[in-house]
Design a protein around this motif. Structure first.
Motif, PDB file in Angstrom:
ATOM      1  N   SER A  30       0.684  -1.051   0.189  1.00 16.28           N
ATOM      2  CA  SER A  30      -0.023   0.073   0.059  1.00 16.28           C
ATOM      3  C   SER A  30       0.937   1.251  -0.095  1.00 16.28           C
ATOM      4  N   GLY A  31       1.823   1.185   0.925  1.00 15.41           N
ATOM      5  CA  GLY A  31       2.637   2.246   1.001  1.00 15.41           C
ATOM      6  C   GLY A  31       3.488   2.626  -0.413  1.00 15.41           C
ATOM      7  N   TRP A  32       3.845   1.498  -1.167  1.00 11.56           N
ATOM      8  CA  TRP A  32       4.586   1.528  -2.548  1.00 11.56           C
ATOM      9  C   TRP A  32       3.519   2.484  -3.405  1.00 11.56           C
ATOM     10  N   VAL A  33       2.182   2.086  -3.501  1.00  5.28           N
ATOM     11  CA  VAL A  33       1.353   2.510  -4.279  1.00  5.28           C
ATOM     12  C   VAL A  33       1.158   4.053  -4.130  1.00  5.28           C
ATOM     13  N   LEU A  34       1.044   4.367  -2.777  1.00  4.78           N
ATOM     14  CA  LEU A  34       1.029   5.822  -2.474  1.00  4.78           C
ATOM     15  C   LEU A  34       2.203   6.619  -3.004  1.00  4.78           C
ATOM     16  N   ILE A  35       3.164   6.152  -2.678  1.00  5.25           N
ATOM     17  CA  ILE A  35       4.496   6.937  -3.219  1.00  5.25           C
ATOM     18  C   ILE A  35       4.526   6.952  -4.769  1.00  5.25           C
ATOM     19  N   ALA A  36       4.235   5.907  -5.403  1.00  5.07           N
ATOM     20  CA  ALA A  36       4.495   5.758  -7.096  1.00  5.07           C
ATOM     21  C   ALA A  36       3.473   6.588  -7.496  1.00  5.07           C
ATOM     22  N   ALA A  37       2.077   6.592  -7.140  1.00  6.99           N
ATOM     23  CA  ALA A  37       1.072   7.278  -7.523  1.00  6.99           C
ATOM     24  C   ALA A  37       1.295   8.862  -7.276  1.00  6.99           C
ATOM     25  N   LEU A  38       1.808   9.093  -5.994  1.00  7.06           N
ATOM     26  CA  LEU A  38       1.910  10.572  -5.914  1.00  7.06           C
ATOM     27  C   LEU A  38       3.130  10.979  -6.802  1.00  7.06           C
ATOM     28  N   ALA A  39       4.311  10.252  -7.077  1.00  4.37           N
ATOM     29  CA  ALA A  39       5.239  10.560  -7.604  1.00  4.37           C
ATOM     30  C   ALA A  39       4.846  11.113  -9.222  1.00  4.37           C
ATOM     31  N   LEU A  40       4.043  10.011  -9.727  1.00  4.47           N
ATOM     32  CA  LEU A  40       3.296  10.308 -11.021  1.00  4.47           C
ATOM     33  C   LEU A  40       2.593  11.498 -11.033  1.00  4.47           C
ATOM     34  N   SER A  41       2.149  11.912 -10.106  1.00  8.40           N
ATOM     35  CA  SER A  41       1.495  13.384  -9.974  1.00  8.40           C
ATOM     36  C   SER A  41       2.380  14.539  -9.777  1.00  8.40           C
ATOM     37  N   VAL A  42       3.269  14.448  -9.004  1.00  9.07           N
ATOM     38  CA  VAL A  42       4.051  15.469  -8.694  1.00  9.07           C
ATOM     39  C   VAL A  42       5.110  15.600  -9.415  1.00  9.07           C
TER      40      VAL A  42
END
Length: 412
Positions: A30-42
């Motif tokens: 779950s943490g990996w998804v949070l970080i990866a998805a946020l990186a795609l947005s930021v």
């Protein structure tokens, strides 16, 4: 190659530490998804910030990227008293895919083989994801923009429940096991609805391609007028790409008849086009300025063909099992009903609000899409099943009559 595409990320041959502490595998996924998805947005916002000389604090592009992340989950933003609720479905699909793949990895690491084990993987993932969304919403609230952390956590939890549950179910094989327990008529109806929705989406893809090619000049003019520079144009291209699925759903609604709106005074439908004031965004340059009425109504042939294909699939799955006509007809109608629900959900997700007054309504109307989907898919599916059953019955009757007419046939 097929095995590489279907196996989970970071998959090991045998479960290891995760089988002892499944919640840890779940939290890491779950943490990996949070970080990866946020990186795609930021990252796109960071790139523009650097190109512009990094004159403002780095927290500004970070906050802007967080707004994009929240929008991808269709979390509503309050921008200076104006509601902004619009999900770029391309990014949303990427986030759900990340959830699915990471959930498969977590389920494999945990050695999940029972419903209780599934819950032990899914629940921590959803809880952590919801907490992360709430924290990001609190961080995103600044200046004229405000976001409810509670609403963000709740909406993100729903997305996480769908994405992580689908991944765990697929990895453990429970999805196929539970589907095998469903009645054959229901399975046939679901398969028919899947074929119908695929056909409808294909119609939308074709219309988007045709409209984009036909209005390429208008798109180029809008891009040149913005004069955004190399990096700005790249960001615009990425922004246009992530809303392509939205455009496909809108075009699908067009092929069904209801069309869609891009503002309160704009309607794009087969019965006519009415343009109101719209922002000078290059992607909107693909919208048609007129339609070749009445020939444009030929677009309905695509949804009708999808309904025929759904009916043929339902018939092929049930006719050999000698089910009565009423059951097969019900399954065909069920395929249309399921497709209606699916398309109405996609229509609701694809639209929303991106501004005040004029842009407060964009996208298709969900209930209109549902009604027209059943009319153009469910009805043709049932008619197709009835015709195929009639042809089958007629051929069987002819064969029996032919056999009885042969020498010695009457004595058999």
């Amino acid at each position: 190659m097929p095995d590489l595409l279907t196996r989970p990320l970071l998959r090991r041959e045998e479960p290891a530490w995760g089988s002892r502490v499944p919640w840890l595998a779940s939290v890491l996924a779950s943490g990996w998804v949070l970080i990866a998805a946020l990186a795609l947005s930021v990252l796109p916002a960071i790139a523009v910030w650097i190109t512009d000389g990094a004159g403002s604090p780095v927290v500004d592009p970070g906050r802007f990227g967080t707004w994009i992340w929240l929008s991808a989950h269709r979390v509503g933003l309050d921008v200076a008293g104006v509601d902004f609720a619009f999900a770029p479905l391309g990014l949303t699909m990427l986030v759900v895919l990340l959830m699915h793949r990471s959930a498969r990895w977590a389920a494999h690491q945990a050695g999940t083989a029972t419903p209780k084990g599934m819950i032990a993987v899914i629940v921590p993932s959803v809880v952590l994801y919801a907490l992360g969304a709430g924290l990001l919403a609190a961080f995103a609230s600044a200046g004229d923009v405000s976001v409810s952390p509670l609403a963000a956590a709740g909406i993100a939890a729903l997305w996480a429940l769908v994405g992580f549950s689908a991944g765990v179910l697929h990895e453990t094989g429970f999805d196929e096991e539970w589907l095998d327990r469903v009645a054959p008529e229901v399975r046939a109806a679901l398969a028919g609805s899947g074929v119908a929705m695929a056909g409808l989406v294909l119609c939308g893809v074709v219309l988007v391609v045709v409209s984009t090619v036909a209005n390429a000049g208008q798109i180029g003019m809008l891009a040149e007028a913005l004069d955004a520079g190399a990096m700005g144009n790249a960001v615009l291209a990425v922004g246009g790409a992530v809303i392509v699925p939205n455009a496909v759903i809108w075009a699908t609604s067009f092929s069904l008849g209801p069309g869609f709106a891009v503002g309160t005074e704009t309607i794009i439908a087969p019965d006519g086009v009415q343009h109101g004031m719209m922002p000078a965004v290059p992607a909107l340059g693909a919208l048609p300025s007129d339609v070749p009425s009445p020939w444009v109504w030929l677009v309905l042939l695509g949804p009708i063909a999808s309904g025929v294909a759904a009916g043929m699939l339902v018939y092929r799955r049930l006719a050999l099992s000698e089910e009565p006509l009423s059951i097969i007809m019900l399954a065909a109608g069920g395929s249309g009903a399921a497709a209606s629900l699916g398309m109405s959900a996609l229509a609701a997700l694809s639209g929303g609000s991106v501004g005040a007054v004029r842009l407060s309504v964009i996208g298709p109307v969900a209930w209109e899409v549902a009604a027209m989907t059943f009319l153009t898919v469910g009805v043709p599916a049932m008619v197709t099943v009835a015709l195929l059953m009639w042809r089958h019955t007629r051929s069987m009757t002819s064969a029996e009559a032919h056999a009885a007419a042969e020498p010695g046939g009457a004595g058999l």
